[in-house]
Design a protein around this motif. Structure first.
Motif, PDB file in Angstrom:
ATOM      1  N   THR A  48       0.929  -1.222  -0.002  1.00  0.00           N
ATOM      2  CA  THR A  48      -0.134   0.048  -0.046  1.00  0.00           C
ATOM      3  C   THR A  48       0.928   1.338  -0.025  1.00  0.00           C
ATOM      4  O   THR A  48       2.118   1.250   0.071  1.00  0.00           O
ATOM      5  N   ALA A 115      -3.496   7.978   4.143  1.00  0.00           N
ATOM      6  CA  ALA A 115      -2.378   7.130   4.081  1.00  0.00           C
ATOM      7  C   ALA A 115      -1.632   7.625   5.251  1.00  0.00           C
ATOM      8  O   ALA A 115      -0.640   6.879   5.914  1.00  0.00           O
ATOM      9  N   LYS A 143       1.422  -3.743   3.985  1.00  0.00           N
ATOM     10  CA  LYS A 143       0.141  -3.133   4.501  1.00  0.00           C
ATOM     11  C   LYS A 143       0.708  -2.356   5.861  1.00  0.00           C
ATOM     12  O   LYS A 143       1.746  -2.709   6.292  1.00  0.00           O
TER      13      LYS A 143
END
Length: 254
Positions: A48, A115, A143
């Motif tokens: 991610t 984020a 992640k």
């Protein structure tokens, strides 16, 4: 070439470049005759954005990250020893170092509010959990990390009736701690609000796109229904014409 070497190269890349690079690495390993390594490379997951940002800091700013992980190690040790004074000092230090590293990551990676919040969550996990710290240090995150266990915190213990009078330095330190706490809460609130706005806008955009697609599908279904009706009518006319043509040919042959 081994899997760790390949993972080091891949997890240093921005997420949009990961998949193509992974496929190229897997093909190279297969061409080199190492089918097992090729399969292992193909299993590596794309990170991610928040995981990539932490991986990037682990590579580009190892000293700043090491400072945070050192505070976490000392904090966990102080908790094991039930050292209230050390816990109080390290808890304050933790807030300062975490905030500094979080700002550095935001500056380097240019993250969205959502984020950025995941980065803060990952850093907190690395402070209170040794396994999380090891994963962050390795730089292969896919992640964000989280920690749901009991986090080390200052120990409350009884104080003698006669308390030491606070010095100006004590008062200044407490004031700084309150300011940092308030600033952190305000920042977290702003990030949460920004993340909510971001996802709300995403929902609105997705809803609009869905409605447009649904309308197009409905229009195409109506056109398809009309086309099927025309096809059925044409088939009927064709069958009639073929039947009458056969009859006419039979009469002609008589």
């Amino acid at each position: 070439m081994d899997l760790d070497e390949v993972a080091d190269r891949l997890y240093a890349l921005p997420p949009p470049e990961f998949t193509a690079a992974r496929e190229a690495e897997a093909r190279a390993a297969k061409d080199a005759g190492d089918a097992g390594l090729s399969r292992d490379i193909a299993k590596l997951r794309k990170p991610t954005v928040s995981a990539w940002a932490v991986n990037r800091i682990a590579r580009e700013h190892p000293e700043e990250l090491a400072e945070l992980l050192d505070v976490g190690e000392r904090l966990r040790a102080a908790w094991q020893e039930q050292d209230a004074d050390a816990l109080a000092e390290l808890t304050q230090r933790r807030g300062v170092v975490t905030g500094k590293l979080g700002r550095l990551i935001r500056q380097v990676a240019g993250l969205s509010p959502a984020a950025a919040a995941e980065v803060d969550q990952t850093l907190d996990a690395a402070v209170v959990d040794a396994d999380a710290a090891a994963q962050v240090r390795q730089g292969h995150l896919v992640k964000p990390l989280s920690y749901s266990g009991f986090a080390p915190a200052p120990i409350l213990r009884e104080r003698p009736a006669a308390r030491r009078k606070k010095t100006p330095e004590d008062q200044a330190a407490e004031a700084r701690e309150r300011e940092e706490t308030e600033a952190r809460k305000a920042r977290e609130r702003q990030e949460a609000e920004a993340a909510h706005r971001e996802w709300r806008e995403a929902v609105e955009a997705a809803t609009e796109e869905y409605d447009e697609c649904a309308e197009r599908v409905a229009t195409l279904e109506r056109k398809l229904a009309k086309a099927r009706k025309k096809l059925d009518d044409s088939r009927h006319r064709l069958e009639v014409a073929q039947r009458e043509e056969r009859r006419a040919r039979q009469r002609l042959d008589q």
